[in-house]
Design a protein around this motif. Sequence first.
Motif, PDB file in Angstrom:
ATOM      1  N   PRO A  93       0.778  -1.214   0.000  1.00 37.79           N
ATOM      2  CA  PRO A  93       0.000   0.000   0.000  1.00 37.79           C
ATOM      3  C   PRO A  93       0.823   1.284   0.000  1.00 37.79           C
ATOM      4  CG  PRO A  93      -0.457  -1.356   1.914  1.00 37.79           C
ATOM      5  CD  PRO A  93       0.709  -1.934   1.222  1.00 37.79           C
ATOM      6  N   ALA A  94       2.073   1.206  -0.280  1.00 36.55           N
ATOM      7  CA  ALA A  94       2.842   2.441  -0.392  1.00 36.55           C
ATOM      8  C   ALA A  94       2.265   3.295  -1.495  1.00 36.55           C
ATOM      9  CB  ALA A  94       4.296   2.133  -0.692  1.00 36.55           C
ATOM     10  N   ALA A 119       2.677   6.127   8.282  1.00 32.77           N
ATOM     11  CA  ALA A 119       2.843   4.699   8.540  1.00 32.77           C
ATOM     12  C   ALA A 119       2.690   3.902   7.253  1.00 32.77           C
ATOM     13  CB  ALA A 119       1.823   4.243   9.567  1.00 32.77           C
ATOM     14  N   LEU A 120       1.670   4.252   6.476  1.00 28.52           N
ATOM     15  CA  LEU A 120       1.455   3.485   5.250  1.00 28.52           C
ATOM     16  C   LEU A 120       2.515   3.818   4.208  1.00 28.52           C
ATOM     17  CD1 LEU A 120      -2.403   3.785   5.073  1.00 28.52           C
ATOM     18  CD2 LEU A 120      -1.052   1.838   5.799  1.00 28.52           C
ATOM     19  N   MET A 136       5.649   3.981   4.835  1.00 28.58           N
ATOM     20  CA  MET A 136       6.885   3.250   5.105  1.00 28.58           C
ATOM     21  C   MET A 136       6.920   2.017   4.205  1.00 28.58           C
ATOM     22  SD  MET A 136       8.581   4.751   7.592  1.00 28.58           S
ATOM     23  CE  MET A 136       9.517   3.649   8.622  1.00 28.58           C
ATOM     24  N   PRO A 137       8.102   1.606   3.805  1.00 34.52           N
ATOM     25  CA  PRO A 137       8.163   0.459   2.901  1.00 34.52           C
ATOM     26  C   PRO A 137       7.723  -0.824   3.596  1.00 34.52           C
ATOM     27  CG  PRO A 137      10.340   1.085   3.606  1.00 34.52           C
ATOM     28  CD  PRO A 137       9.423   2.128   4.119  1.00 34.52           C
ATOM     29  N   GLY A 138       7.297  -1.761   2.776  1.00 39.74           N
ATOM     30  CA  GLY A 138       6.867  -3.040   3.323  1.00 39.74           C
ATOM     31  C   GLY A 138       5.458  -2.955   3.845  1.00 39.74           C
ATOM     32  N   ALA A 139       4.911  -4.085   4.219  1.00 38.29           N
ATOM     33  CA  ALA A 139       3.526  -4.111   4.670  1.00 38.29           C
ATOM     34  C   ALA A 139       3.446  -4.286   6.176  1.00 38.29           C
ATOM     35  CB  ALA A 139       2.774  -5.227   3.970  1.00 38.29           C
TER      36      ALA A 139
HETATM   37 NA    NA Z   1       3.757   0.192   3.614  1.00 40.53          NA
END
Ligand code: NA
Lengths: 527, 109, 162, 113, 968, 94
Positions: free
Chosen positions: A258-259, A305-306, A308-311
């Motif tokens: 969701p980035a 928060a969303l 930031m990389p990764g889930a």
């Molecule tokens: Na993310």
Amino acid sequence: MLLTRDGQRRLRVTLGAVALGLMALSALMLVRATQGIGAPHWPDNIGVYLLGNWPAPFGIVLVADRLSALMLGLTAVLGLCAWIYATARWDRAGSHFHPLFLLIMMGLNGAFLAGDLFNLFVFFEILLTASYGLMLHGSGKRRVGAALHYIAVNLIASFLLLVAIALIYGLTGTLNLADLSVRALALHGADRQLFDSAAAILGVAFLIKAAAWPLNFWLPNTYSEAGAPVAALFAIMTKVGIYALLRIGSLLLPAGAPAAFGGAWMFPAGIATLAFGTLGMLASTQARRIAAYAIITSSGTLFAALGMPGATLTGPALYYLLSSVLALGALFLLLELTERSQSFGSDVLAITQEAFESEDTDTADLSGQAVGVPLPATMAFLGLSFFACSLLIIGLPPLSGFVAKFSLLSAALRTAEYGAPTANVWLLVAAMLISGVAGLIALGRCGVRLFWVPEDLHVPSLRLNEAIPILVLLSASILLTARAGSVMAYLEDTAWYLDQPGRYVEAVLGQDPHVFPAPAAGHGGPQ
Amino acid sequence: MIGLPLWAAVPVALLLVLAGIVTLTGSIGLLRLRSFHERMHAPTMGMTMGVFCVALAATVIASLLQHRPIVHEWLICLFLFMTAPVTAILLMQSARRRQRKRTGADESK
Amino acid sequence: MRRLLQSLPLACLLLVLWLVLNDSLSAGHLILGAAIALTLALLAPVLRPVRARLSHPLTALRLAGHVAADIARSNRDVGRIILRGPKAGTEPGFLDIQLRIRDPHGLATLACIITFTPGTVWAGHDPERNILTLHVLDLSDPQGLTRIIQDRYERPLMEIFE
Amino acid sequence: MEWILALAIGVLASSGVWLLLRPRTFQFIMGLALLGYAVNLFIFAMGRLRVDAPPVIDPAWADPASYADPLPQALVLTAIVIGFATMALFLVVLLASRGLSDTDHVDGEEHRR
Amino acid sequence: MLLILILAIPFIGSLCASLLPATARRAGAWLAGGSALACLILTLLLTPEVAASGVIKLSLPWIPTLGVDLTLRMDGYAWLFSVIVSAMGALIALYAHYYLSARDPVPRFFTFLLSFMGAMLGVVLAGNLIQLLVFWELTSLSSFMLIGYWHHRMDARRGARMALLVTGTGGFCLLASMLIIGHIVGSYDLDAVLAAATAIRGHRWYPILLVLLALGALTKSAQFPFHFWLPNAMAAPTPVSAYLHSATMVKAGVFLLARFWPIFSGTDWWTWIIGGAGLCSLLLGAYAATFQRDMKGVLAYSTISHLGLITLLLGMNSRLALVAAIFHIINHATFKASLFMAAGIVDHESGTRDLTRLSGLRTLMPLTATLAMVSAAAMAGVPLLNGFISKEMFFAETVFITGHWASRWGLPIAAVVAGALSVAYSLRFILQVFFGPQATDLPRTPHDPPRMMLIPCAVLVLFCLSVGILPGLILDPVLNMVMRALLGDRTPVYDLQVWHGLNLPLLMSLVAMAAGIGLYLALRERDRRAPGQVPLIYRLDGRQSFEALLEAIDAGSAALLARLQTQRLQPQVLLLVLSTGAVALLPLLPGGWWPDHPTGTPAQWSFGLMWLAGGACAVVAAYQAKYHRAASLMLAGAAGLVTCVTFAWLSAPDLALTQLTVEVVTTVLILLGLRWLPPRIEEFPGPTPMTTRWRRLRDFLVALAAGATMTVLSYVMMTRLPAHDSISAYFVQQAWPLGGGANVVNVILVDFRAFDTFGEITVLGVVALSVYALLRRFRPPAETIAAPLHHRGSGDTPAPFEEPDLHAPLPEGTMRVPAVLIRLLLPVSTLISLYFLLRGHNLPGGGFIGGLIMATGIILQYMAGGILWVEARPLIRPQAWIALGLMVAGAAAMAVWWVGKPLLAAHAVDLILPLVGTVHLSSVLLFDLGVYMLVVGATVLMIIALAHQSLRFYRKLAEAAGASSTES
Amino acid sequence: MSATILHWAGGFAVLCFTLGLGCAAVRLIRGPGAEDRVLALDTIYINGMLILLVLGLRFGAGLYFDVALLIALFGFVGSSALAKFLLRGEVIEP
Ligand code: NA
Ligand code: NA
């Protein structure tokens, strides 16, 4: 409900209660179904409803996956509470409160269930128009002024949405989100560039609704001028934008995560929004404005928060979303009740008093009256509720606000292990902690002024249907704290599925229409 | 329009050209005439002759191609006929009122 | 029953309209159209208290022919005035005409005719004195115009509507 | 045809955006109207332009290539309706604001220049 | 299990107390005392187990995914603190029962006191860092509530908020540090963390981690530079000061430092930060205490000083110093709490705590005086009392310190100075209050309080004495248990004795004692002159700086916010347009998307020409919108018509129809609105100001850029080949066989994508309702109300409002002839609307267009006949039409459930009728009918609601005129 | 042959109507009176209707007829509402 005449308020209330009750029940059932309870045949526990029985990329589908169910549940709880609150007196401040309220619920639910880009737009419009109506409910100069800005900005945002949707259709030839997810991957070259451009416009439209800085200046006025139940309901409106960002981001980007819309700027936008909200909370003296800026702060936290990389942050972010919506909803309801207890101008009085106060020195008498003032039960209830809301918003233990903040931060630190810029991690940690301190300063001051300053408090008459919603919202967040383990597990599951858009796509595109053994006798021509 | 015999095509074409010229003339009148009252008359040309010609052409074409009389284009004429006075009466009154007001103001000075 | 009879003319008109619109004479359309037309015609008087009585259909046809011819002629005249521009030397102006017709539908039809003819515009009507004011683009022959209005239009209209 | 329509969309959008940036509520609503035209045409244009191919099909000949793209048309229809509705609402809000604040400035108060 | 009970009892007690009526004094005290005693007993019951196994642990899952569990863990160290907390709690409950006035809302006090006790027990028993943090913050919160107990007092509010802010902020820092620890260790479990000491010390984040931890601990323990909140917290009732602000809560900071001592200590960072803060607090606190005027002020500053002593000991990186620190924690808790109790008794009995007013109470309250003197002696470090032993240990540590010469010389000297100061302020405290001439002007005549109130104090004094005389016997096993818990096998050898022989520390003690007495005598004169003023650092008032800081934050943030946001709409729109443009163009920057071989249709000149006119109209509409509203409206209408023709030209007849009808209705609507806008008068005949010109230029450029972007985007898109597998192919192919309609657009609208249409009509309905609701509260600008009456009147006098004749067959005046025609149009337009409705599925048309045609027909009737005339005839109730329309559409959508199909599926029934043949009835038609009804209802409702305003205000005008005429 | 003739004749007619629409647009822009503008708008509607009718003839599709029909029926609503506004100060009177 429109068929009823003005006098039949009781009938309207009953109808509204039935409708909202059914809605809450279905939301609950959906939440359970997405956990695999009660709907065993759903693939990956994702429910797909083919409207009009047309197969997936062609007709409109409704999709209930975990994220949708979650948002529906939240909407139901908040909506029910705001509505109960409104039945105390608010619904009589203007015409058509109940139909508008039910319609905004319809818009919200539709937006969360939409599996089609244009259908999402349509439901956005329903909820927005209903929100315009509710925002204007009761009228008044300042409210209408705020509503004018709110409507203006959202109308422009709607144009942006339309342009973006049209571009996306023009490039991919589809509107179904699952189908889009497949086709967007196949785009390359100039098509891809144009698609990215369209996605960016879409992103801006959602960012406006989600109140990202610098597109959120309409929010403080709107939220602080809206009526209490409306403002409480609005607590979830910004989250619709976040939901859309999450959903579209999860489906449209090849990375899946969701980035979303060009991950690079989501994080800075989030930090900027967070900082802006924090500043606003510090700079505001009026309780409602503080609450409005708290909404911005929560949006900023979610963006950052969303972004930031990764889930890894998605699950905690969703937890934060739940907690902050409940808290802010309760706070808006509460503040109106509290304001009733303040005599006119006492706000100003408290401020000036404080200013004088810092002048006098240690000579303040040491033997002032050392006998406590008993608080009436109403004020105690309001005070404690305010205290709880503040804790939730600031992120202080022991309520869910703390769990949310903690889980977000610990997940953020984890991203440092796989490649997130360390500076970003520290920035997020620092920003969130500082916003907590700012909340402590602002809400602390506000609470002290509202509940502890003895200037002629007249105890407001509190009705049961005004107290219950606040209690319900707060108990929901207490439940969220106590059952944090299972809630978090559900949310992590949600995040995992968001990170695996393939499953969503499969569930939607794999859904076959019902086959009827005896097809309707050959469709004839004109009558 | 494929399949229309030449003997019909020529008058139809002439009708269309006439409609164009008449309507354009009317519209030019809107620019060339000096006062509003005069200009009021100009667009009526398009509304009448222009529409007549086109409707006639359409009727001819449709009737020849479908081998039965087709008259629904004339509904347009009917509706225009019915509605034309409404705007005209109101506009004329408005212009006269304004003129009266202007002259009245002049007199009072 | 009387209402039904009274509304028949309008119903017929509407039925014809329906059939022309649908471009069809099928049984289905006849029945549907008749049903709709009759319903509407029965409901219409509520908002249209003044009823038109129509008679002398032949006179009406002749009037239509006259009007068509006049429209064609006026188109030519007005076109000439426009194309010549200021050189045409025509003098526009207002013209008062004494009317005898009183029926609102007749008056309305007269208004339609006058407005639909280039060169003349309905500029007002005094119901007490029954004087019609026209604006005329070329006021070179006021008597002729008055005669045309009174004889060619007003009289047949009175025959039809009164 | 394409460049004409593209320019038309641009001109409408420019006029609309210019008006949205103006301080008077009536200017804003006219801006909404003009921008609405532009956006509707834009959506419509996404189906690519076709002359003389309305999507009313001959049942015997349902070849998609011989008809204009019907979907953007359906979308524009919805957009027109929604645009009409929201404009009506905005108009009334504008009137209410004018009545309450005694100015037709979008901010409900006159700013000094 | 017992552990859970220990933790749960106070909270349950707190809950019970909160439910007590405000007058239940005795019950509250019993509840609090009982809970505390129960906790104490339970803790003591656990003693053998702790002593034997070292650690008792109990874990309940909470948020397993985050590694956060509810872990209760009792080792010797935790045991010690549990005992302190619960034992002190019991004593305080007893004391508070007598201290609080009969009129105080006592249950509230005990509610928060008990919740504090629970929180504090939670802190000491926490086996998980996050859980520790939760309870840590809970102590701050309950402290806030307790300080603010007398919230009608300014100082209480201020003190409470300050304490909360400082400790809360510290808590956030602590949270960060816990997170980092968890990140480094991979677990928040205390045992795991304690086992990972080297990993933590060696980690690159160690310095920042330490700073954050220190911020948390030092704020809590009121250490320099965060000490200022403690004196302000003295606004709390004295039992609170005794319990929270001397014995327990402020100890949480040093508790934590000692808990993490094995992990963090041993580095220079540790020494400098912790030791430095401790040293500063030690000296500063003692110095400030010497000059306080308030009894509780003296005690507060001395608490800062003693906590500084403990912190300094912890910061010395020596295991023996750790022993000393733990020992002093116990001692300080006892003597300081008893001193606070004594101060409270004096305050309670005499009505003041002012040292300058109090004097000679020795004779009036001898028991209190005795107890206070013993405790003060302990505080001063007089031999045979517990304070002496811990001070000796401290001196010894300073003497044996190694390292830099500054610390080797400086520390012992500082220790002696601090010792001397503590002697001085203890002396002053006792002598000022209990000795000297008997005070006469006290608010109340003091005497000894009830015996029961003295008991807690006495118990503590007894403890001071016994530890002071027999330290080894009483505390050795305890200390041993604690040190084993903290250091395990690395526990040093120490010796708890009163008499270590004549050595350097003893000498230092004597010097400090002598210097202290000398200092007291030297300062007596100054004290009389300027009581309460602390020389040298008087200006460095922590409270004032803190409040100045807060004010600066407020003002600064307001100023910054004003720069970062705007309340005005135009800048917001500008920002919106600009940011959209920026993000939209960013992906296109690399280029390569301009079509090389554009596909498309050949241009037609007429089309171009038409748009030349349409575009010009649009531009001029934009130009005229400010001063010539009606002109602008017409110009925009022309552009709309050109748009409509364009739709038709480019094969979209449905769109053209819709655009046209909407155009008409919109024009009427805006005209109805224009009636309420007073004409704009052109302002500023002079030259336009430069800023305005610049702003216009800027807006012009932005608008141009926006238009250019739209042009480029649409051109590029139109000249690309369409997506090869667009879903619209399906619609075209299946519209007839599956959808049963030839008009694909309509089949999409009412069948394939009927849900969108359902939503769209809902929007329309919502708007109509909102408009209606808003207009009920409408208040127009005054000058517009009678404007049309001016139009109607002759010259300058407006025509009076007259109720129209409802029975007149035709309106009078200008509208007479038009009315005849317009009324004839209603049945015609109704017929046509039905025509468009019914044929929509196969040819252009449909419910929406039909509905708008019908609505236009109705609106025309209003235009011709006036509102009252039309409404005197039975016509529609628009609201009912809206509801019916929605219901019909919804019913059509849901009817198919009945035959088992999903929502909105089409279901057709073929009726065979005589004469007619087969009639095809589809649920789709019903749906379209719903759309039709809703559109009619919504449109008419909006227009009519707006039109009704005139009537409303005319009637008000007429009423007002009537009223004034009857008056005169 | 006949198709070519009709094509050119239709094209000519549409061009004329478009030019007429342009003339009306100029009048609409220039005014000077509000009544002039209303009149010009009315003319634009008529020209637009004629364009549609001829386009329908050229393409042989009856679908354009409906739009023209609606213009004929309701084209006057906008302009008469405007005219009434100019005359009476409000479109719908009590
Ligand atoms: Na993310
Ligand atoms: Na649709």
